[in-house]
Design an enzyme around this catalytic site. Structure first.
Site, PDB file in Angstrom:
ATOM      1  N   SER A  52       6.717  22.828  27.199  1.00  0.00           N
ATOM      2  CA  SER A  52       7.192  21.777  28.108  1.00  0.00           C
ATOM      3  C   SER A  52       5.991  21.173  28.816  1.00  0.00           C
ATOM      4  CB  SER A  52       8.158  22.360  29.142  1.00  0.00           C
ATOM      5  OG  SER A  52       8.392  21.388  30.147  1.00  0.00           O
ATOM      6  N   HIS A  87       7.793  19.067  24.369  1.00  0.00           N
ATOM      7  CA  HIS A  87       9.000  18.821  25.149  1.00  0.00           C
ATOM      8  C   HIS A  87       8.645  17.968  26.370  1.00  0.00           C
ATOM      9  CE1 HIS A  87      13.074  19.803  26.570  1.00  0.00           C
ATOM     10  NE2 HIS A  87      12.571  19.971  27.765  1.00  0.00           N
ATOM     11  N   HIS A 106      13.834  15.114  26.859  1.00  0.00           N
ATOM     12  CA  HIS A 106      14.987  15.697  27.564  1.00  0.00           C
ATOM     13  C   HIS A 106      15.277  14.806  28.765  1.00  0.00           C
ATOM     14  CE1 HIS A 106      16.472  19.380  30.143  1.00  0.00           C
ATOM     15  NE2 HIS A 106      17.428  18.538  29.892  1.00  0.00           N
ATOM     16  N   MET A 110      12.862  13.030  34.313  1.00  0.00           N
ATOM     17  CA  MET A 110      13.744  13.280  35.473  1.00  0.00           C
ATOM     18  C   MET A 110      13.799  12.062  36.381  1.00  0.00           C
ATOM     19  SD  MET A 110      12.724  17.135  36.520  1.00  0.00           S
ATOM     20  CE  MET A 110      12.505  18.416  35.295  1.00  0.00           C
ATOM     21  N   ASP A 120      16.116  26.163  27.258  1.00  0.00           N
ATOM     22  CA  ASP A 120      15.131  25.505  28.106  1.00  0.00           C
ATOM     23  C   ASP A 120      15.196  26.028  29.535  1.00  0.00           C
ATOM     24  OD1 ASP A 120      14.684  21.982  29.103  1.00  0.00           O
ATOM     25  OD2 ASP A 120      13.376  23.737  29.255  1.00  0.00           O
ATOM     26  N   ASP A 171      10.016  16.212  29.727  1.00  0.00           N
ATOM     27  CA  ASP A 171      11.106  16.207  30.716  1.00  0.00           C
ATOM     28  C   ASP A 171      11.129  14.896  31.488  1.00  0.00           C
ATOM     29  OD1 ASP A 171      10.346  19.589  31.032  1.00  0.00           O
ATOM     30  OD2 ASP A 171      12.339  18.847  30.471  1.00  0.00           O
ATOM     31  N   MET A 217      20.709  24.684  28.844  1.00  0.00           N
ATOM     32  CA  MET A 217      19.797  24.931  29.960  1.00  0.00           C
ATOM     33  C   MET A 217      19.930  26.401  30.364  1.00  0.00           C
ATOM     34  SD  MET A 217      18.202  22.074  30.782  1.00  0.00           S
ATOM     35  CE  MET A 217      17.358  22.882  32.099  1.00  0.00           C
ATOM     36  N   MET A 259      17.037  13.878  31.886  1.00  0.00           N
ATOM     37  CA  MET A 259      17.833  14.327  33.043  1.00  0.00           C
ATOM     38  C   MET A 259      18.019  13.120  33.948  1.00  0.00           C
ATOM     39  SD  MET A 259      15.900  17.958  33.433  1.00  0.00           S
ATOM     40  CE  MET A 259      14.520  17.416  32.416  1.00  0.00           C
TER      41      MET A 259
HETATM   42  C1  DX5 Z   1      13.621  21.978  33.798  1.00  0.00           C
HETATM   43  C2  DX5 Z   1      13.048  21.438  32.511  1.00  0.00           C
HETATM   44  C3  DX5 Z   1      12.315  22.459  31.680  1.00  0.00           C
HETATM   45  C4  DX5 Z   1      11.136  23.110  32.388  1.00  0.00           C
HETATM   46  C5  DX5 Z   1      10.786  24.410  31.683  1.00  0.00           C
HETATM   47  O1  DX5 Z   1      14.581  21.131  34.313  1.00  0.00           O
HETATM   48  O2  DX5 Z   1      14.072  20.860  31.731  1.00  0.00           O
HETATM   49  O3  DX5 Z   1      11.897  21.890  30.453  1.00  0.00           O
HETATM   50  O4  DX5 Z   1      10.058  22.268  32.409  1.00  0.00           O
HETATM   51  O5  DX5 Z   1       9.744  25.038  32.365  1.00  0.00           O
HETATM   52  P1  DX5 Z   1       9.628  26.623  32.431  1.00  0.00           P
HETATM   53  O6  DX5 Z   1       9.467  27.104  31.000  1.00  0.00           O
HETATM   54  O7  DX5 Z   1       8.420  26.855  33.262  1.00  0.00           O
HETATM   55  O8  DX5 Z   1      10.886  27.145  33.045  1.00  0.00           O
HETATM   56 ZN    ZN Z   2      13.513  20.318  29.649  1.00  0.00          ZN
END
Ligand code: DX5
Ligand code: ZN
Length: 255
Positions: free
Chosen positions: A10, A35, A82, A39, A206, A37, A157, A84
């Protein structure tokens, strides 16, 4: 037909100021996917502050399509995005144009328009995936996996969305305690239920994945593994990536 292991660091745990070199570093260490993220604080408010419906609480804000576009110029790697966000439909075209490979949206925000969303994602050249939060029933994604134009991955998740470095929630992969099963059979154990029902489906986990938690997720049936802090925080990230892969491949012999 089985599923193959995919290890996706990630990039939320990377040094964003050096994103391209961090990406190359992870690919050289054996990563299959990167990956990403995406957000937007609205979603966190939507999911956490549901009763208030105000939608403007400071949650977390990360990157958008312009960053994906810049990174795409430096790598041909699979960018596992991903989303969010509250309105994923608004992001399909910009992410498609930016060169995203996978586009995974949250079912909690798309119960009424997921069909249109999946078709849109595919028509913009991306691979559709759907994500569920820890408290969401796995049954909510069955229609999407079985649709005429289906999603090609389900992301479970294993932490509440929003931040890296959180503690892994074992109940999302298999029933740690019978009580979980009695109270809400399909609100926990999501990975195991999905693997039993869809042997050839890519199932991604994840949140909180690393050397001490991977076996649980792999034995439950996960084959796509997202890991941020456990990979970027390790003195030898390559060792962690191969440990995660070995666990998945060993577990596949058991199911
Ligand atoms: C959280 C993200 C994950 C996060 C994972 O909302 O979707 O992808 O970055 O990070 P770790 O592996 O540190 O939990
Ligand atoms: Zn993620």
């Amino acid at each position: 037909m089985g599923v193959t292991s995919k290890i996706a660091p990630s990039m939320l745990s990377s040094d964003f100021a050096n994103l391209a070199s961090e990406a190359h570093r992870m690919l050289n260490y054996g990563a299959d996917w990167l990956h990403m993220d995406i957000m937007e604080d609205g979603l966190l408010t939507f999911l956490i502050m549901l009763p208030l419906q105000d939608g403007h609480f400071v949650g977390n804000l990360t990157i958008g399509a312009p960053v994906i576009e810049s990174l795409r110029k430096h790598t041909k790697a699979y960018l596992d995005c991903h989303l969010m966000v509250t309105n994923p439909l608004d992001y399909v075209e910009p992410f498609g144009k930016a060169g995203a490979s996978g586009f995974t949206f949250h079912i909690e925000t798309s119960k009424d328009n997921w069909k249109e969303l999946i078709e849109n994602i595919k028509s913009h050249g991306m691979r559709p995936g759907v994500a569920i939060k820890p408290g969401t029933s796995v049954e909510e994604v069955y229609p999407l996996v079985e649709a005429e134009t289906p999603v090609e991955m389900v992301l479970v998740m294993t932490v509440e969305p929003g931040f890296g470095g959180q503690k892994f929630m074992p109940e999302t992969v298999y029933d740690t305690l019978l009580i979980f099963w009695l109270i809400s059979p399909s609100f926990s154990n999501q990975v195991r239920i999905l693997r039993k029902k869809y042997p050839a489906l890519d199932i991604e986990v994840d949140g909180g994945l690393g050397p001490s938690t991977i076996d649980m997720a792999a034995l439950a049936g996960a084959n796509c593994i997202v890991a941020g802090s456990s990979v970027f925080g390790a003195p030898e990230p390559a060792q962690v990536i191969s440990l995660l892969r070995n666990s998945v491949e060993k577990a596949q012999l058991t199911y």
